[in-house]
Design a protein around this motif. Structure first.
Motif, PDB file in Angstrom:
ATOM      1  N   ARG A   4       0.823  -1.209   0.000  1.00 22.32           N
ATOM      2  CA  ARG A   4       0.000   0.000   0.000  1.00 22.32           C
ATOM      3  C   ARG A   4       0.860   1.263   0.000  1.00 22.32           C
ATOM      4  N   LEU A   5       1.949   1.243   0.739  1.00 20.69           N
ATOM      5  CA  LEU A   5       2.819   2.417   0.789  1.00 20.69           C
ATOM      6  C   LEU A   5       3.527   2.639  -0.541  1.00 20.69           C
ATOM      7  N   PHE A   6       4.049   1.560  -1.121  1.00 22.31           N
ATOM      8  CA  PHE A   6       4.895   1.716  -2.304  1.00 22.31           C
ATOM      9  C   PHE A   6       4.088   1.976  -3.569  1.00 22.31           C
ATOM     10  N   THR A   7       2.800   1.692  -3.549  1.00 26.67           N
ATOM     11  CA  THR A   7       1.968   1.870  -4.747  1.00 26.67           C
ATOM     12  C   THR A   7       1.015   3.048  -4.608  1.00 26.67           C
ATOM     13  N   ILE A   8       1.327   3.975  -3.743  1.00 26.79           N
ATOM     14  CA  ILE A   8       0.369   5.040  -3.466  1.00 26.79           C
ATOM     15  C   ILE A   8       0.262   6.059  -4.594  1.00 26.79           C
ATOM     16  N   HIS A   9       1.322   6.197  -5.417  1.00 27.02           N
ATOM     17  CA  HIS A   9       1.299   7.240  -6.452  1.00 27.02           C
ATOM     18  C   HIS A   9       1.647   6.753  -7.856  1.00 27.02           C
ATOM     19  N   PRO A  10       1.279   5.554  -8.277  1.00 29.17           N
ATOM     20  CA  PRO A  10       1.676   5.157  -9.636  1.00 29.17           C
ATOM     21  C   PRO A  10       0.824   5.859 -10.692  1.00 29.17           C
ATOM     22  N   ALA A  11       1.470   6.589 -11.603  1.00 23.03           N
ATOM     23  CA  ALA A  11       0.746   7.235 -12.693  1.00 23.03           C
ATOM     24  C   ALA A  11       0.333   6.199 -13.734  1.00 23.03           C
ATOM     25  N   GLU A  12       1.121   5.168 -13.884  1.00 23.00           N
ATOM     26  CA  GLU A  12       0.806   4.073 -14.803  1.00 23.00           C
ATOM     27  C   GLU A  12       0.630   2.800 -13.984  1.00 23.00           C
ATOM     28  N   LYS A  13      -0.526   2.166 -14.114  1.00 25.22           N
ATOM     29  CA  LYS A  13      -0.823   0.985 -13.303  1.00 25.22           C
ATOM     30  C   LYS A  13       0.078  -0.202 -13.644  1.00 25.22           C
ATOM     31  N   ARG A  14       0.755  -0.149 -14.804  1.00 31.10           N
ATOM     32  CA  ARG A  14       1.612  -1.256 -15.197  1.00 31.10           C
ATOM     33  C   ARG A  14       2.721  -1.506 -14.184  1.00 31.10           C
ATOM     34  N   VAL A  15       3.108  -0.468 -13.429  1.00 29.05           N
ATOM     35  CA  VAL A  15       4.190  -0.638 -12.458  1.00 29.05           C
ATOM     36  C   VAL A  15       3.790  -1.614 -11.345  1.00 29.05           C
ATOM     37  N   LEU A  16       2.493  -1.799 -11.161  1.00 34.55           N
ATOM     38  CA  LEU A  16       2.025  -2.657 -10.071  1.00 34.55           C
ATOM     39  C   LEU A  16       2.455  -4.108 -10.256  1.00 34.55           C
ATOM     40  N   ARG A  17       2.708  -4.513 -11.490  1.00 32.04           N
ATOM     41  CA  ARG A  17       3.114  -5.906 -11.723  1.00 32.04           C
ATOM     42  C   ARG A  17       4.471  -6.214 -11.087  1.00 32.04           C
ATOM     43  N   HIS A  18       5.231  -5.189 -10.781  1.00 33.07           N
ATOM     44  CA  HIS A  18       6.565  -5.385 -10.217  1.00 33.07           C
ATOM     45  C   HIS A  18       6.590  -5.272  -8.691  1.00 33.07           C
ATOM     46  N   ILE A  19       5.411  -5.121  -8.087  1.00 33.67           N
ATOM     47  CA  ILE A  19       5.329  -4.952  -6.634  1.00 33.67           C
ATOM     48  C   ILE A  19       4.382  -6.025  -6.100  1.00 33.67           C
ATOM     49  N   ALA A  20       4.905  -6.895  -5.272  1.00 31.33           N
ATOM     50  CA  ALA A  20       4.141  -8.067  -4.834  1.00 31.33           C
ATOM     51  C   ALA A  20       2.979  -7.671  -3.940  1.00 31.33           C
ATOM     52  N   ASN A  21       1.805  -8.224  -4.251  1.00 31.15           N
ATOM     53  CA  ASN A  21       0.600  -7.983  -3.462  1.00 31.15           C
ATOM     54  C   ASN A  21       0.170  -9.295  -2.813  1.00 31.15           C
ATOM     55  N   VAL A  22       0.539  -9.474  -1.546  1.00 34.72           N
ATOM     56  CA  VAL A  22       0.210 -10.733  -0.876  1.00 34.72           C
ATOM     57  C   VAL A  22      -1.286 -10.875  -0.656  1.00 34.72           C
ATOM     58  N   GLU A  23      -2.015  -9.757  -0.630  1.00 31.42           N
ATOM     59  CA  GLU A  23      -3.464  -9.839  -0.457  1.00 31.42           C
ATOM     60  C   GLU A  23      -4.138 -10.457  -1.676  1.00 31.42           C
ATOM     61  N   LYS A  24      -3.439 -10.469  -2.817  1.00 27.57           N
ATOM     62  CA  LYS A  24      -3.934 -11.143  -4.006  1.00 27.57           C
ATOM     63  C   LYS A  24      -3.233 -12.483  -4.227  1.00 27.57           C
TER      64      LYS A  24
END
Length: 258
Positions: A142-162
């Protein structure tokens, strides 16, 4: 193999593979080993762990390229770089991790060190609040993904809730927290106990664990991480993740059948 035989095998392989002269030369941990200052180790280590997928020689080569672009001074760079300085990353790419992703990570790290007290404080404060590394990893996402302008960056940040196994960030935390006689892991973060760490689960570790009967879950996901970590705590409650060296080594380096 019975429980005692499995433990004996893992202890033997931990001793065999957890040697700095053997392990470091082929592992991305050699990137933070280039530095002496705590912040440089933390930042370079996080970036190296974030790029740690694919062929290990390629990972190491791309990490070294990134350190060169950071003038071999990652902490100084993120604190003082201008937007013009970020133009040098235009052509940086590792697999699907591109220039935008790289700059996002660097800007996020700059925010963490300028405004939030640094990586150790973030992880330690979260652990003190929860006492549970899975919840710490949720906070981190949640902290590291708070400001992504492009959602594609999320693929590089592990989401254990998913359900992500979060292999790379768990590996990074292992580097920062664990310390033993081998000198491989850094042991820089003193207020998260090794007993709380989660296994950095990858293909090698998962396959070997299933062969040994330590893991029943078929997917390499967050549930598998919890299952395997609990089994390893039965062998060493104080430092269960030391067996990461044994399990990974058996899969990556071992020639014999288990």
């Amino acid at each position: 193999m019975n429980r005692q035989e499995i433990k004996q095998l893992l202890d033997e392989k931990y001793s065999e593979y957890c040697k700095s002269d053997f392990f470091i030369e082929t592992d991305p941990i050699q990137i933070p080993k280039m530095f002496e200052e705590k912040e440089d180790i933390e930042i370079s280590g996080f970036l190296a762990a974030s790029l740690a997928w694919g062929q290990r020689p390629t990972i190491i080569r791309k990490c070294r390229e990134l350190m060169q672009l950071l003038d071999y001074a990652p902490y100084d760079f993120i604190l003082n770089a201008t937007e013009t300085d970020y133009e040098r990353f235009t052509h940086f790419k590792h697999r699907t991790f591109n220039a935008y992703d790289c700059c996002y990570f660097l800007h996020a790290l700059a925010h963490i060190y300028r405004n939030l007290g640094g990586m150790e404080k973030i992880f330690t404060d979260s652990f003190r609040q929860h006492g549970d590394m899975l919840k710490v990893l949720s906070d981190w996402y949640r902290l590291f993904t708070i400001h992504p302008a492009e959602k594609r960056v999320l693929r590089h940040i592990a989401n254990v809730e998913k359900g992500s196994a979060a292999k790379r960030i768990n590996m990074y935390i292992r580097w920062m927290v664990r310390k033993d006689q081998s000198g491989i892991d850094f042991g820089l973060w003193k207020n998260i106990p090794a007993s709380a760490l989660l296994i950095p689960l990858d293909l090698h570790t998962g396959n070997v664990s299933r062969q040994l009967g330590l893991l029943t879950r078929n997917q390499n996901d967050a549930q598998a991480v919890l299952e395997l970590t609990e089994r390893l705590r039965e062998f060493d409650p104080a430092d269960p993740i030391r067996y990461d060296f044994a399990l990974f080594g058996l899969g990556a380096f071992g020639k014999q059948n288990i």
